[in-house]
Design an enzyme around this catalytic site. Structure first.
Site, PDB file in Angstrom:
ATOM      1  N   HIS A 179       0.839  -1.198   0.000  1.00 34.88           N
ATOM      2  CA  HIS A 179       0.000   0.000   0.000  1.00 34.88           C
ATOM      3  C   HIS A 179       0.873   1.247   0.000  1.00 34.88           C
ATOM      4  O   HIS A 179       2.108   1.159  -0.007  1.00 34.88           O
ATOM      5  CB  HIS A 179      -1.021  -0.023   1.141  1.00 34.88           C
ATOM      6  CG  HIS A 179      -0.421  -0.057   2.516  1.00 34.88           C
ATOM      7  ND1 HIS A 179       0.335   0.962   3.025  1.00 34.88           N
ATOM      8  CD2 HIS A 179      -0.493  -0.989   3.498  1.00 34.88           C
ATOM      9  CE1 HIS A 179       0.709   0.664   4.254  1.00 34.88           C
ATOM     10  NE2 HIS A 179       0.229  -0.525   4.566  1.00 34.88           N
ATOM     11  N   CYS A 216     -12.309 -10.690  26.592  1.00 33.09           N
ATOM     12  CA  CYS A 216     -11.776 -10.635  25.232  1.00 33.09           C
ATOM     13  C   CYS A 216     -12.782  -9.912  24.330  1.00 33.09           C
ATOM     14  O   CYS A 216     -13.957 -10.282  24.304  1.00 33.09           O
ATOM     15  CB  CYS A 216     -11.534 -12.054  24.708  1.00 33.09           C
ATOM     16  SG  CYS A 216     -11.300 -12.070  22.927  1.00 33.09           S
ATOM     17  N   CYS A 274      -6.499 -15.734  25.810  1.00 30.26           N
ATOM     18  CA  CYS A 274      -7.861 -16.013  25.378  1.00 30.26           C
ATOM     19  C   CYS A 274      -7.822 -17.345  24.633  1.00 30.26           C
ATOM     20  O   CYS A 274      -7.143 -17.469  23.604  1.00 30.26           O
ATOM     21  CB  CYS A 274      -8.379 -14.913  24.465  1.00 30.26           C
ATOM     22  SG  CYS A 274      -9.937 -15.379  23.704  1.00 30.26           S
ATOM     23  N   CYS A 288      -9.086 -17.169  21.076  1.00 21.95           N
ATOM     24  CA  CYS A 288      -8.114 -16.604  20.122  1.00 21.95           C
ATOM     25  C   CYS A 288      -6.824 -17.396  20.116  1.00 21.95           C
ATOM     26  O   CYS A 288      -5.990 -17.191  19.220  1.00 21.95           O
ATOM     27  CB  CYS A 288      -7.726 -15.186  20.493  1.00 21.95           C
ATOM     28  SG  CYS A 288      -9.047 -14.018  20.521  1.00 21.95           S
ATOM     29  N   LYS A 337      -7.092   9.372   7.883  1.00 17.69           N
ATOM     30  CA  LYS A 337      -6.179   8.347   8.347  1.00 17.69           C
ATOM     31  C   LYS A 337      -6.261   7.142   7.403  1.00 17.69           C
ATOM     32  O   LYS A 337      -7.341   6.842   6.907  1.00 17.69           O
ATOM     33  CB  LYS A 337      -6.635   7.918   9.747  1.00 17.69           C
ATOM     34  CG  LYS A 337      -5.491   7.713  10.698  1.00 17.69           C
ATOM     35  CD  LYS A 337      -6.027   7.530  12.069  1.00 17.69           C
ATOM     36  CE  LYS A 337      -5.522   6.208  12.589  1.00 17.69           C
ATOM     37  NZ  LYS A 337      -6.079   5.882  13.881  1.00 17.69           N
ATOM     38  N   LYS A 346      -7.587   0.464   6.981  1.00 20.58           N
ATOM     39  CA  LYS A 346      -7.246  -0.615   6.059  1.00 20.58           C
ATOM     40  C   LYS A 346      -8.005  -0.492   4.734  1.00 20.58           C
ATOM     41  O   LYS A 346      -7.442  -0.705   3.671  1.00 20.58           O
ATOM     42  CB  LYS A 346      -7.512  -1.968   6.700  1.00 20.58           C
ATOM     43  CG  LYS A 346      -6.444  -2.943   6.299  1.00 20.58           C
ATOM     44  CD  LYS A 346      -6.421  -4.163   7.148  1.00 20.58           C
ATOM     45  CE  LYS A 346      -5.267  -5.041   6.694  1.00 20.58           C
ATOM     46  NZ  LYS A 346      -5.192  -6.290   7.399  1.00 20.58           N
ATOM     47  N   HIS A 367     -14.366 -12.582  21.782  1.00 19.74           N
ATOM     48  CA  HIS A 367     -15.184 -13.693  22.247  1.00 19.74           C
ATOM     49  C   HIS A 367     -16.119 -13.319  23.384  1.00 19.74           C
ATOM     50  O   HIS A 367     -16.953 -14.127  23.793  1.00 19.74           O
ATOM     51  CB  HIS A 367     -14.275 -14.867  22.637  1.00 19.74           C
ATOM     52  CG  HIS A 367     -13.563 -15.440  21.450  1.00 19.74           C
ATOM     53  ND1 HIS A 367     -12.356 -14.949  21.018  1.00 19.74           N
ATOM     54  CD2 HIS A 367     -13.928 -16.408  20.578  1.00 19.74           C
ATOM     55  CE1 HIS A 367     -11.993 -15.606  19.927  1.00 19.74           C
ATOM     56  NE2 HIS A 367     -12.926 -16.492  19.639  1.00 19.74           N
ATOM     57  N   HIS A 387       3.731   1.539   2.505  1.00 20.30           N
ATOM     58  CA  HIS A 387       4.916   0.757   2.133  1.00 20.30           C
ATOM     59  C   HIS A 387       5.654   1.452   0.983  1.00 20.30           C
ATOM     60  O   HIS A 387       6.882   1.525   0.960  1.00 20.30           O
ATOM     61  CB  HIS A 387       4.534  -0.644   1.628  1.00 20.30           C
ATOM     62  CG  HIS A 387       3.720  -1.462   2.587  1.00 20.30           C
ATOM     63  ND1 HIS A 387       2.653  -2.225   2.183  1.00 20.30           N
ATOM     64  CD2 HIS A 387       3.822  -1.641   3.909  1.00 20.30           C
ATOM     65  CE1 HIS A 387       2.141  -2.855   3.222  1.00 20.30           C
ATOM     66  NE2 HIS A 387       2.832  -2.510   4.283  1.00 20.30           N
TER      67      HIS A 387
HETATM   68  N1  MSP Z   1       7.192  -6.351   9.504  1.00 22.78           N
HETATM   69  C1  MSP Z   1       7.326  -5.170  10.262  1.00 22.78           C
HETATM   70  C2  MSP Z   1       8.653  -4.498  10.013  1.00 22.78           C
HETATM   71  C3  MSP Z   1       9.829  -5.351  10.339  1.00 22.78           C
HETATM   72  S1  MSP Z   1      11.314  -4.550   9.937  1.00 22.78           S
HETATM   73  C4  MSP Z   1      12.493  -5.460  10.618  1.00 22.78           C
HETATM   74  C5  MSP Z   1       6.197  -4.188   9.890  1.00 22.78           C
HETATM   75  N2  MSP Z   1       5.645  -4.381   8.709  1.00 22.78           N
HETATM   76  S2  MSP Z   1       4.417  -3.528   8.149  1.00 22.78           S
HETATM   77  O1  MSP Z   1       4.178  -4.070   6.848  1.00 22.78           O
HETATM   78  O2  MSP Z   1       3.335  -3.554   9.063  1.00 22.78           O
HETATM   79  O3  MSP Z   1       4.827  -2.046   8.064  1.00 22.78           O
HETATM   80  C6  MSP Z   1       5.914  -1.648   7.372  1.00 22.78           C
HETATM   81  C7  MSP Z   1       6.056  -0.164   7.315  1.00 22.78           C
HETATM   82  O4  MSP Z   1       4.948   0.486   6.737  1.00 22.78           O
HETATM   83  C8  MSP Z   1       6.291   0.477   8.675  1.00 22.78           C
HETATM   84  O5  MSP Z   1       7.471   1.224   8.600  1.00 22.78           O
HETATM   85  C9  MSP Z   1       5.122   1.394   8.840  1.00 22.78           C
HETATM   86  O6  MSP Z   1       5.508   2.536   9.506  1.00 22.78           O
HETATM   87  C10 MSP Z   1       4.778   1.697   7.391  1.00 22.78           C
HETATM   88  N3  MSP Z   1       3.448   2.237   7.259  1.00 22.78           N
HETATM   89  C11 MSP Z   1       2.248   1.624   7.471  1.00 22.78           C
HETATM   90  N4  MSP Z   1       1.261   2.544   7.322  1.00 22.78           N
HETATM   91  C12 MSP Z   1       1.803   3.756   7.017  1.00 22.78           C
HETATM   92  C13 MSP Z   1       1.305   5.026   6.723  1.00 22.78           C
HETATM   93  N5  MSP Z   1       0.027   5.317   6.765  1.00 22.78           N
HETATM   94  N6  MSP Z   1       2.193   5.993   6.395  1.00 22.78           N
HETATM   95  C14 MSP Z   1       3.539   5.753   6.311  1.00 22.78           C
HETATM   96  N7  MSP Z   1       4.037   4.568   6.587  1.00 22.78           N
HETATM   97  C15 MSP Z   1       3.218   3.578   7.003  1.00 22.78           C
HETATM   98  O7  MSP Z   1       5.915  -3.304  10.664  1.00 22.78           O
END
Ligand code: MSP
Length: 660
Positions: free
Chosen positions: A19, A145, A127, A130, A303, A306, A148, A22
């Site tokens: 996304h 929880c 839990c 879970c 914000k 998901k 549940h 990332h």
């Molecule tokens: N797997 C761990 C990282 C392990 S590194 C040794 C993780 N993964 S993640 O996929 O959840 O998130 C990866 C990155 O995406 C994080 O740096 C997180 O800050 C970033 N982001 C997720 N949502 C974001 C925004 N809305 N804005 C900017 N970065 C965001 O955490």
């Protein structure tokens, strides 16, 4: 001797699709890699996927796949995504690869040998529903929880602890000795106060599930997923003696290693990771050089929930606008290190102002003038005869400034300095007025003006290359310049005396075509998620969500595959720390109530929904909100998130009746 520059992104969890969040870090890392490569450094970028842990095992189960099948499939999506944004990592690591697991075990052994791992037991709320531990903050009042609605139990689990508490002083000394270890400074201060507040030993293994790296010599345990994940930055460079190890910092060496991370995972990188390395016997000089935490993105002021996150697909943006435009927007509109907004309208405004009207226009008018007055050939003017007031003055200063800002990871400011050069050059065209010189018959002056402009454009093609790699190539092709090929030890950043002028110039399509208001509105409509995506939707793969604004016709069979049922809400609760969500128990005429998590809390108080008749998509794949919160269906509603109207059904329809 060239320096080595090693930049990493976090490795991404494979229970999500790539996304914009990332993409942000990954594009920044790629731009830094490209900048250093063009400076003649040996530059290397690493990204990859984080594939172990309970969360991933659960997601695999929900998808009806073995963990391995699931991670193979999801990891491939990340790998395939980055080239579409012109990101070219030198390596892509997966934590399930043997090259990684073997070395993580090696790191574990080294720490164990130094006595910083000990076996103990861990006690927390569990839990059974879970099958997971919960901390108090994840629970509803009365230690219930949220999923549940049953009280949780106190359970003990054997675990290895890492003696983190021992490292408090060494970490504080590190932050003091190396003030730029954590950046930006505001984030550094947060970490320092956290560590000053005292550190507790850290549980680093689990016995209640198997999807992880085995603890050496104790097969009942798998490693805590963060131990496994953090090590990737080191394991990716191979064993002791492997040539790639030259990218890891060492005493007296010239390697710089930069971890780019989101602010939410800074603590893992700035506290746990250096502590693990110190415990394994690494010296302070053998730690990463910088851990840089960037901010969080919102999209159009919202914000990135998901559903929104998946609706703003960075790859679709890249398909519509080109990778370079998305890269430029991400890196110029958001101050690197601070939170920022990815605003679609601002993207178009910036596109027009910076890309089309400033940089693009400079190229086009310069080439246009060259065609008109010089028959499309670059004039042969010796370097010191060029307009040095401009070139040797502000332009040279801005080139230096931009380089310094790139070196200091101030990407957005480096871009500002770069674009300031284009603005100066555009002003210069107007001021120098080559058309007036031509009218006077002063061909020598026309030559000087155009050669000066061509020189600036050549330099700009280098300076924009980290962020606009494709447009930089297009510029160079039009300017008759050779491809920009980074060479180790060969600094190509513009400097006095470099000669970039080409011979036969080529006018082509504008670098950044402008579109009229209508075309822009149509594109906005396609790109911007509709405001009534209020009820949390499940994560959809990018390919399936291309046409929100213009629905694609579906067949009756496709419609019939959606199981819509009348439901009655029997219980409704707030979800702690999730201000938009309510957790509902819905009667669908089934033996058990359905747990549905819905984004209704901005419109409805929880009690206002009890007894309400609703329309439920009942056969939606379960959606994991984390912390054991899983939704098993979706409610239909319309309107903005703070004024939602629920789709409903007449009283005569019994719970579970199908809508068709
Ligand atoms: N797997 C761990 C990282 C392990 S590194 C040794 C993780 N993964 S993640 O996929 O959840 O998130 C990866 C990155 O995406 C994080 O740096 C997180 O800050 C970033 N982001 C997720 N949502 C974001 C925004 N809305 N804005 C900017 N970065 C965001 O955490």
């Amino acid at each position: 001797m060239p320096s080595r520059f090693y930049v990493t992104t976090p490795i991404y969890y494979v229970n999500d699709v790539p996304h914009l969040g990332h993409a942000y870090t990954t594009v920044a890392a790629d731009a830094l890699r490209r900048y250093h490569a063009v400076r003649g450094d040996e530059a290397r970028m690493l990204t990859g996927t984080d594939e172990h842990g309970l969360k991933i095992a659960r997601s695999a189960e929900e998808a009806g796949k073995t963990p391995q099948e699931f991670v193979d499939e999801m990891s491939a999506r990340f790998r395939a995504a980055w080239p579409l944004l012109s990101v070219e990592p030198d390596d892509f690591i997966r934590t399930t690869e043997p090259r990684h697991t073997a070395l993580v075990q090696e790191l574990w052994r080294r720490i164990a040998a130094k006595g910083d791992l000990y076996k103990g037991s861990y006690e927390d709320w569990y839990c059974v529903g879970c099958e997971t531990f919960k901390t108090e903050k994840d629970l509803l009042p009365g230690n219930v929880c949220p999923l549940h609605l049953k009280p949780v139990e106190k359970v003990r689990e054997d675990t290895y602890f890492f003696r983190l508490a021992r490292f408090q002083e060494r970490l504080l000394a590190l932050y003091k000795e190396r003030p730029d270890f954590i950046q930006p400074e505001s984030r550094r201060n947060e970490v320092v106060s956290f560590v000053e507040g005292g550190l507790k030993d850290l549980s680093v293994s689990r016995t209640s599930f198997r999807w992880g790296v085995q603890v050496p010599g104790d097969p009942a345990h798998v490693m805590f997923v963060w131990f496994d994940a953090l090590a990737n930055y080191w394991t990716a460079l191979g064993k002791d003696g492997d040539p790639l190890r030259r990218f890891w910092p060492r005493k007296g060496g010239d390697a710089t290693a930069v971890h780019l991370v989101g602010k939410d995972i800074l603590r893992f990188h700035a506290v746990y990771w250096p502590a693990f390395l110190l415990a394994a016997g690494f010296d302070v000089d053998e730690l990463p050089t910088h851990v840089f935490a960037h901010g969080f993105l919102t999209v159009d002021g919202q914000k990135m929930s998901k559903s929104l996150r998946n609706a703003v697909d960075p790859l679709r943006l890249a398909r519509e606008l080109g990778a370079d435009v998305v890269r430029y927007q991400l890196l110029s509109a958001i101050a690197f290190g601070q939170d920022g907004d990815f605003d679609h309208k601002a993207l178009f405004a910036r596109y027009r102002a910076d890309l089309a009207n400033n940089l693009g226009n400079l190229l086009q008018r310069t080439l246009g003038l060259t065609t008109k007055y010089l028959a499309g050939r670059a004039p042969a003017v010796p370097h010191d005869a060029l307009d040095q007031d401009l070139l040797g003055g502000e332009v040279r200063e801005l080139e230096r400034t931009a380089a310094g800002l790139w070196d200091g990871l101030e990407i957005h400011r480096a871009l500002e300095a770069t674009w300031a050069i284009a603005a100066l050059a555009n002003q210069y065209v107007d001021r120098a007025a080559p058309w007036a010189a031509a009218k006077r018959g002063d061909q020598a002056r026309v030559d000087v003006i155009l050669a000066t402009l061509l020189e600036i454009l050549g330099r700009l093609s280098v300076m924009v290359s980290p962020v606009l790699p494709n447009k930089s190539e297009e510029m160079r092709a039009q300017l008759g310049l050779p491809r920009l090929t980074p060479r180790v030890g060969h600094d190509q950043w513009p400097r006095e005396g470099q000669d970039h002028r080409g011979e036969a110039l080529r006018t082509a399509e504008p670098l950044f075509p402008t579109f009229d208001k209508e075309a822009e509105a149509a594109m906005l409509e396609r790109l911007v998620p509709t405001p009534d995506v209020a009820v949390e939707a499940p994560a959809t793969p990018p390919a399936a969500q291309s046409a929100e604004a213009t629905p694609t016709p579906i067949t009756y069979d496709q419609f019939a595959a959606v199981d819509l049922r009348v439901g009655v809400v029997r219980a409704s609760l707030r979800v702690p720390k999730k201000d938009k969500l309510l957790l509902l128990h819905v009667d669908l005429g089934e033996p058990e109530l359905r747990v549905i998590v819905a984004g209704l809390a901005r419109t409805f108080a929880p009690e206002a929904l009890v007894g309400r008749r609703v329309v439920v998509v009942s056969n939606l794949a379960p959606r994991d909100f984390g912390k054991g919160l899983v939704s098993h269906g979706m409610l239909l509603a319309t309107g903005p998130s703070d004024a939602l109207a629920l789709a409903t059904a007449p009283d005569s329809a019994a719970p579970g009746s199908r809508l068709k």
